[in-house]
Every structure is written in structure tokens, then in C-alpha cells.
Design an enzyme around this catalytic site. Structure first.
Site, short mmCIF file in Angstrom:
data_model
loop_
_atom_site.label_atom_id
_atom_site.label_comp_id
_atom_site.label_asym_id
_atom_site.label_seq_id
_atom_site.Cartn_x
_atom_site.Cartn_y
_atom_site.Cartn_z
N ASP A 137 0.85 -1.19 0.00
CA ASP A 137 0.00 0.00 0.00
C ASP A 137 0.88 1.24 0.00
O ASP A 137 2.06 1.18 0.35
CB ASP A 137 -0.96 0.01 1.21
CG ASP A 137 -0.26 -0.13 2.55
OD1 ASP A 137 0.75 -0.86 2.63
OD2 ASP A 137 -0.72 0.50 3.53
N GLU B 126 0.07 -1.57 5.68
CA GLU B 126 1.09 -1.05 6.61
C GLU B 126 0.79 0.40 6.94
O GLU B 126 0.90 0.83 8.10
CB GLU B 126 2.49 -1.17 5.99
CG GLU B 126 3.61 -0.84 6.96
CD GLU B 126 4.04 0.63 6.98
OE1 GLU B 126 4.85 0.99 7.83
OE2 GLU B 126 3.55 1.42 6.14
ZN LIG Z 1 6.68 2.25 4.35
#
Ligand SMILES: [Zn+2]
Length: 452
Positions: A122, A187
Site C-alpha cells: 500500500d 502497513e
Molecule cells: Zn513504508
């Protein structure tokens, strides 16, 4: 443990082959990073639909299968058991599979160890898109830099770790243990993907995360908490005389929030001075008020005020489970001290709500995985400075949940001191991509070992 330096398998020629392969694959590295940037995997807010995460993971799965890996794409959830402080329990992974690609050892050896390359797929929002020099999702190279959203954080690092694994597979390096390529979602949201993979059983003897560490090794990062404090006032005409609040008078919620924030600032200042907060490599913990809003009308006493804090805390402040419950208790005590100073607050105590708790990470600088990266850097004619990250990344999923030492080593992260992740015109140096792939491959050989 057999390392490249002392290995019986013509280590010198293997090193030379790996280095040459990394240089030869520069175009391939840029092409893969460009492909990955082209998938829209903008980090979610809770409730957002999945974007191109599954398509990106499927793309990598095909590529890693072609290189000889056994690949699983797994949709976990909802939530991550045991990580409720970090991952909202109802969080859905629908449309957001995690990838685990295992390169089996040539012949498992008793001395062989296993290693994970982990990276998140992401990336943060491209906004403000109009300020970019070129389309953030259509990466381009200008002057040796690849520009695009996620170029350094961290689709460039993901491309480098995939190519590092491919180099070892192509050269048929007889690894003595398993190399695992693991790409995860979310994340940037809360670290949900890595936490889910490790909770479900992903294990190895260590992990390297090619976040943009500027070709240094991050051995620690902070934990993060973010409370929102809501203070109630009592509305009334701002230009009219007001009786005491006990007699029905108005109360200014913004003024009352200032009393609370004074105590919060005092806690922050106190943290700077605490001997146990002196870390050899990290700045002291901090509390920053990052958002505030209050009031309803310009001629009315504000009836409420909300403030959000960004708290970074050190590994030494974490509780036995690795989380920030003790930090949370200190902040709530500071709010209570404000209530002791102020009658209104005492009878109308502020509400404190807590969102995610991202646990800190710390690895012994003497750990074997750090030594392997240092030897790999030396084979690439570089030093391996040890650093820490003031912010947060996925490493703690491995250390906290599984006791696996996890460090970051990856390409460009700064431009003349300015951090590049999350910026307009984010870039990664093409030479750094090559250096990352090379060092990751060399470190994998060193750490995992080779069969005789
Ligand atoms: Zn990162």
C-alpha cells in the site's frame, strides 16, 4: 554458521555473479517498480473498499512462481487475534490478500537458517495530485530517479527484494534454508497485513524490510499512539456578562482544553528529562498536538473542543506485551491532573478515546541479521551505518509476535535531509534500487548459508 566470507562454495565468484546480475537487472528493476506503482493501492480509511491490492499481489505471485517459488495468496480476518490494540477487530481483509512466496532450500542443511523479505504494497494518498510534476501512478525516470507514489515507500524496495530473490533463483544458489518473500497490505493504515501473516504462522529466523532506509540498517523504531481528547463547555452569548458556571454561566471549552493541554505539554517535557528515556540511538519520546477543533459560532462560548495528539514512545516504555498501555495510563493521569486544577473539569471530566497502538521495535545491534547486512554491504564496497526510525513500520509484527529479529534495509529515503516518503514528487534512486537488490541477495546468502 557458514558465511559468504568463509564459505566453501567459491564465495568470491558467487559474490561477483550476484553483483553483476543486480547491475544487469537495472532495467528490469525499474520496470517492476513502475508496474507496482501503476496499481492503485492507496492506503485505506476504515470502511474504504479494496483497490488494486489483489491485482498487484496476483501479479507478484505469477512472477515469483515463474522464479520457482511456492506461492500462497491468503485472505485473513476479520481482525488479527492478539493484536486488537493495533488492528481494529472488525477490520476486513476482503480484496486484500497477503502473499507468501517460499523458495525452498536446494538441500536443507543443519546449519541453514531461514529469512523473510517483507514489504508493504500500500502507499499513501497521491493528493495533492495537481502539485506533482508527473502522474504519480505513471512512474517515470528523470536524472536517475524514478518518480511516483510509493517509489521509495516502498514499491521500489518491494521490487528490489523480488529481484534479489530472482537473482538467487536464476543463479541456482544452493541456499541451505528457506527464503520467503512476503508482501502485505495495510502497513500505512495500521500494520494489519504483516501482523496477520505472522499471527497465522509465518516464521523464519529473521526478517529484512526494504523500507526507505537510505541504504542504512534500522535496528529500532518507535511505537505510536493517538488519543483524541474531548472537553465539554457550556454555550452562551460571548458578548454578554456570564454568571459563575455553578449559577448557570457559560463555560469556554477551548479555554478548558488549554488547561488539559498544559498538563500534556508538561508530561512531554518531563519525558525529555527522564534518564530511562535516554536511548543511544533514538530521540526521547514525544507528544505533539496535531489537530484541534472547537466552537460552533463566532459569538458563542464554545460548547466543546476536541484535540488529537500524536504520541511516539520508545521500546523501553512498552508493556510486557510490547504495547503502549503504560504510556496510555500516563496520558490519562495527566488529564486527571488537569481536572484536579479546575472545578469545571473535575465535574465534567474530558473524554479520552484511543485509536490504534502501533508497537515499537528494537533489535540488538549485535544480532546475526545485522552482521549479515554489514558483511553484505562490505562486499558491495559500502559501510552499513546502523540507524533508527523515529516513526513506525512493520518490523514489530515479527519481533513482537514471533520473536524474529526484523530490521529495515532499503533504498533512498532522504533528499538533502528532507524525508521523501509521503511527499509530492516522491522518488527513489535507480542506483539505490540496484544496490538494495544486490545487498539483499548477498545478505540472504550470508544469513541463510549455502549447501556444500
Ligand atoms: Zn513504508
Amino acid at each position: 554458521m557458514e558465511t559468504l566470507e568463509e564459505g566453501a562454495v567459491s564465495a568470491e565468484s558467487l559474490t561477483a555473479k550476484i553483483r553483476a546480475a543486480a547491475r544487469e537487472r537495472e532495467g528490469d528493476l525499474v520496470a517492476l517498480a513502475t508496474e507496482l506503482i501503476g496499481f492503485d493501492t492507496t492506503a485505506r480509511d476504515l470502511g474504504d473498499p479494496a483497490r488494486d491490492e489483489a491485482a498487484l499481489q496476483e501479479h507478484l505471485a505469477q512472477r515469483l512462481r515463474a522464479a520457482g517459488a511456492e506461492v500462497e495468496l491468503i485472505t485473513y480476518g476479520p481482525g488479527v487475534p492478539g493484536s486488537e490494540r493495533q488492528v481494529p477487530p472488525a477490520l476486513s481483509f476482503d480484496g486484500r490478500p497477503q502473499l507468501i512466496a517460499r523458495f525452498p532450500p536446494a538441500a536443507p542443511q543443519p546449519h541453514g537458517r531461514s529469512l523473510v523479505f517483507n514489504g508493504h504494497v500500500d502507499a499513501v494518498s497521491c493528493e495533492p495530485v495537481s502539485e506533482w510534476t508527473s502522474d504519480p501512478l505513471a512512474a517515470v525516470v528523470r536524472d536517475g530517479r524514478l518518480y511516483g507514489r510509493g517509489a521509495c515507500d516502498m514499491k521500489g524496495g518491494v521490487a528490489a527484494m523480488v529481484v534479489a530473490a530472482e537473482i538467487l533463483a536464476d543463479l541456482r544458489v544452493p541456499l541451505a534454508g528457506e527464503l520467503i518473500v512476503n508482501t502485505v497490505t495495510d502497513e500505512e493504515y495500521c500494520g494489519a497485513g504483516a501482523a496477520a501473516c505472522v499471527t497465522a504462522g509465518l516464521r523464519a529466523d529473521a526478517a529484512i524490510v526494504p523500507e526507505p532506509s537510505t541504504l542504512e540498517t534500522w535496528v529500532a523504531c518507535r511505537g505510536i499512539l493517538s488519543p483524541t481528547i474531548t472537553v465539554q463547555g457550556r454555550p452562551g452569548h460571548a458578548e454578554a456578562a456570564q454568571p459563575h458556571w455553578r449559577d448557570g454561566g457559560a463555560v469556554n471549552a477551548i479555554d478548558k482544553m488549554m488547561v488539559v493541554l498544559e498538563e500534556v505539554r508538561a508530561l512531554h517535557a518531563g519525558w525529555q528529562a527522564r534518564p530511562e528515556h535516554v536511548h543511544p540511538m533514538m530521540r526521547p519520546p514525544s507528544i505533539v498536538t496535531t489537530m484541534i477543533s472547537g466552537g460552533e459560532w463566532w459569538v458563542s462560548f464554545p460548547a466543546s473542543c476536541r484535540a488529537t495528539l500524536d504520541i511516539t514512545y520508545l521500546p523501553v516504555q512498552a508493556d510486557a506485551g510490547g504495547f503502549g498501555t503504560r504510556v496510555e495510563a500516563e496520558v490519562e493521569a495527566a488529564v486527571r491532573r488537569a481536572c484536579e486544577r479546575d472545578d469545571w473539569l473535575a465535574e465534567h471530566p474530558p473524554e479520552v478515546t484511543w485509536s490504534v497502538d502501533l508497537p515499537p521495535n528494537e533489535v540488538d545491534p549485535g544480532a546475526d541479521i545485522v552482521a549479515s547486512l554489514t558483511r553484505a554491504a562490505a562486499l558491495s564496497d559500502r559501510d552499513n551505518p546502523l540507524e533508527t526510525l523515529d516513526s513506525w513500520y512493520d518490523a514489530s509484527a515479527f519481533t513482537r509476535i514471533a520473536g524474529m529479529p526484523a530490521v529495515a534495509f532499503g533504498p533512498t529515503g532522504r533528499d538533502g535531509g528532507r524525508p521523501l516518503p509521503h511527499t509530492v514528487d516522491e522518488w527513489v534512486g535507480v542506483a539505490d534500487l540496484v544496490a538494495t537488490a544486490e545487498t539483499l541477495a548477498l545478505a540472504a546468502v550470508d544469513f541463510i548459508g549455502v549447501s556444500r
